[in-house]
Design an enzyme around this catalytic site. Structure first.
Site, PDB file in Angstrom:
ATOM      1  N   ASP A  95       0.766  -1.188  -0.120  1.00 29.79           N
ATOM      2  CA  ASP A  95      -0.117  -0.108  -0.101  1.00 29.79           C
ATOM      3  C   ASP A  95       0.912   1.206   0.073  1.00 29.79           C
ATOM      4  O   ASP A  95       1.965   1.169   0.630  1.00 29.79           O
ATOM      5  CB  ASP A  95      -0.894  -0.014   1.316  1.00 29.79           C
ATOM      6  CG  ASP A  95      -1.981   1.128   1.507  1.00 29.79           C
ATOM      7  OD1 ASP A  95      -2.560   1.280   0.168  1.00 29.79           O
ATOM      8  OD2 ASP A  95      -1.843   1.852   2.327  1.00 29.79           O
ATOM      9  N   GLU A 105      14.283 -15.562  -0.033  1.00 29.06           N
ATOM     10  CA  GLU A 105      14.556 -16.629   0.867  1.00 29.06           C
ATOM     11  C   GLU A 105      13.814 -18.053   0.500  1.00 29.06           C
ATOM     12  O   GLU A 105      14.166 -19.196   1.109  1.00 29.06           O
ATOM     13  CB  GLU A 105      14.448 -16.395   2.385  1.00 29.06           C
ATOM     14  CG  GLU A 105      15.622 -15.370   2.647  1.00 29.06           C
ATOM     15  CD  GLU A 105      15.021 -14.669   4.032  1.00 29.06           C
ATOM     16  OE1 GLU A 105      14.321 -15.345   4.845  1.00 29.06           O
ATOM     17  OE2 GLU A 105      15.868 -13.679   4.464  1.00 29.06           O
TER      18      GLU A 105
END
Length: 568
Positions: free
Chosen positions: A214, A265
């Site tokens: 956002d 990751e």
């Protein structure tokens, strides 16, 4: 049910079609008038059959709902009105079972004023470590009665609110770039940085495939918080001009690279790559594309496409410049026509001003007196608007890159512009002194079935009316459109099915064809052509019709129509 590609396939984000769910208004699973997680689960087959690749869920976190959930009180839980964490886990699993991915909202610029850290900041007082997590400053003037700078809030009024100590004495001010109940985080504080690292991993570990960020251009503020420039009316500017101390600050690159490393990751996990999509209204296109440079975010909404007027010239300028800027950094474009913050597409394209022009360099040209957030006073021709919305859908889904669909676009829903003032909840309504109605008109619950409210939105037993009143949308419900093979719903299903199986569509490039000033015409290889007519009827180019946005009378493409052609 539509067949979807394996979840481990990547990079899926370069051409994914993502369906935005505004949870309060999608489906109500317990009959209380508010959409919820169980409601979403109950309607997942609709989305799988529609043919999208992923869903994006607007904030579902605990919140006072001062700004529709974008005032987050706890980033690691589900608001009880929407459900529970166990139900969220069930939704994540059910989404993946259907071959879909799930993206959720991240709100990193501000929290709710009810967040425990902000309450601790208020209690701790000036100069405390707790206050340093947010942006507190002393005021100007003899007794600090003047805000620290001249910034205005996006929802109206000043961007600063003064707090009162336990004895009732006024003291420091805190920054809120949006609503008073949305204090801004201090992204120069290591605790804030670490907190959001942990929030990302919390949801990635639960199986979420990505985040929509956002107001991704607002987290950093210029050192010293200097005043902004004045606009043409002599007011502090809200514009995102280059160098504005409120927007697009250098610190954003380090934040984005940090988050990208966390997402990476998970690249070898069972679900494959995790991704980010940025919400940033930035122009020109190269400025926005920098957010998706190598090592930064994966995708970013191209809001110029949403803001653009319905003309061939402006549409082509937006597309050309966006594609060039993204190609420069090796990223794919992400196209969007509407969302929970903007007037619905069918209404916007039915108004006498459909957006703003864009010049050949891709810069927006202001239209005097036009405010995209305040168009309710303009007349709307929904016959024209829906015809254009159908054509715009085929245009969007034929362009290189990914695309987003806001719930109800696949039904051709219009903006509800006559909501009673008593039900308006958008903070813009209050902050503007009841002069701008805000965004509630595009957030009305969507219709599923039946001939009267709540049109299947709420499951039995129904104990409350929908949180916003619904107009007579019986002719536009999913049930009604299922039975009409010329409906919006079937247009979207056919377009998404064709897109999924046509090797020319999705990621890639396009080549423009010259077909006249009022025609947008491009080819994609192998053997695909999209033609959009903004003017008088024209003869169809040679080729086999794959799909048209409306009936092709006498082999001609009518005004405000689009067609997909097979040309090999």
């Amino acid at each position: 049910m539509t067949t979807h590609r394996a979840l481990t396939e990547g990079p899926w984000w370069r051409d994914a079609v993502v369906y935005q769910i505004y949870p309060r208004s999608f489906a109500d699973g317990n009959g209380d008038g508010t959409g919820d997680v169980t409601g979403i689960i109950s309607r997942l087959d609709h989305l799988a059959d529609l043919g999208v690749d992923a869903i994006w869920i607007s904030p579902w976190y605990p919140s006072p709902l001062a700004d529709g959930g974008y005032d987050v009180a706890d980033y690691r839980d589900i608001d009880p009105r929407f459900g529970t964490l166990d139900q969220a886990d069930e939704l994540i699993a059910a989404t993946h079972e259907r071959g879909l991915r799930i993206i959720i909202d991240l709100v990193p610029n501000h929290s709710s004023d009810e967040h425990v850290w902000f309450q601790q900041a208020l209690a701790a007082g000036p100069g405390s470590p707790e206050r340093d997590r947010y942006i507190f400053r002393d005021g100007r003037g003899d007794s600090g009665e003047i805000p620290p700078n001249n910034w205005r809030a996006m929802f109206g009024g000043p961007a600063w609110e003064r707090v009162v100590d336990a004895d009732g004495n006024p003291e420091q001010w805190y920054l809120h770039m949006f609503d008073i109940k949305q204090p801004d985080w201090n992204w120069e504080n290591p605790e804030v940085v670490a907190e959001f690292d942990d929030v990302l991993r919390f949801w990635f570990d639960r199986g979420v495939d990505g985040f929509r960020v956002d107001v991704a251009d607002s987290m950093g503020k210029a050192t010293g918080l200097p005043d902004v420039d004045l606009d043409a009316e002599g007011l502090p500017s809200l514009a995102k001009y280059p160098g504005s101390p409120m927007w697009d600050q250098p610190i954003l690159e380090s934040i984005q690279r940090r988050w990208r490393a966390i997402a990476d990751e998970y690249a070898e996990s069972e679900l494959g790559p995790r991704v980010f999509v940025s919400e940033a209204y930035l122009s020109p296109a190269p400025r926005l594309a920098s957010y998706v440079a190598p090592g930064r975010l994966h995708t970013t909404f191209n809001f110029d496409a949403l803001l653009c007027e319905w003309t061939a010239a402006s549409q082509r300028n937006v597309i050309t410049n966006a594609l060039a800027a993204h190609e420069e950094v090796g990223a794919a474009c992400t196209w969007v026509l509407g969302n929970h913050d903007n007037v619905r597409v069918a209404s916007r394209f039915g108004k006498p001003v459909t957006g703003v022009p864009f010049d050949a360099e891709g810069a927006a040209v202001p239209v005097p007196g036009f405010n995209k957030d305040d168009t309710g006073h303009l007349p709307t021709d929904l016959v024209v608007g829906r015809r254009r919305a159908r054509a715009a859908a085929l245009l969007e889904l034929a362009l290189p890159g990914g695309a987003y669909i806001y719930q109800g676009e696949e039904l051709g829903l219009d903006e509800v512009e006559d909501l009673p003032e008593s039900v308006l909840q958008d903070p813009t309504w209050e902050r503007s002194g009841h002069t701008i109605r805000g965004r509630d008109g595009c957030r009305v619950p969507i219709p599923w079935s039946g001939d009267r409210p709540p049109f299947g939105f709420s499951s039995e037993p129904v104990t409350a009316e929908p949180w916003l009143p619904m107009p007579d949308w019986s002719a536009h419900s999913v049930e009604t459109q299922e039975a009409d093979d010329s409906s919006f719903l079937w247009l979207y299903r056919r377009a998404l099915a064709a897109r999924r199986h046509d090797p020319a569509l999705g990621d890639g490039t396009l080549t423009w064809n010259d077909s006249g000033a009022d025609v947008l015409d491009f080819s994609r290889e192998p053997g695909f052509r999209c033609v959009v007519n903004f003017g008088d009827p024209i003869d169809l180019p040679e080729g086999e019709v794959i799909l048209a946005s409306g009936p092709l009378a006498d082999g001609r493409l009518g005004s405000d129509q689009a067609v997909w052609l097979r040309t090999d």
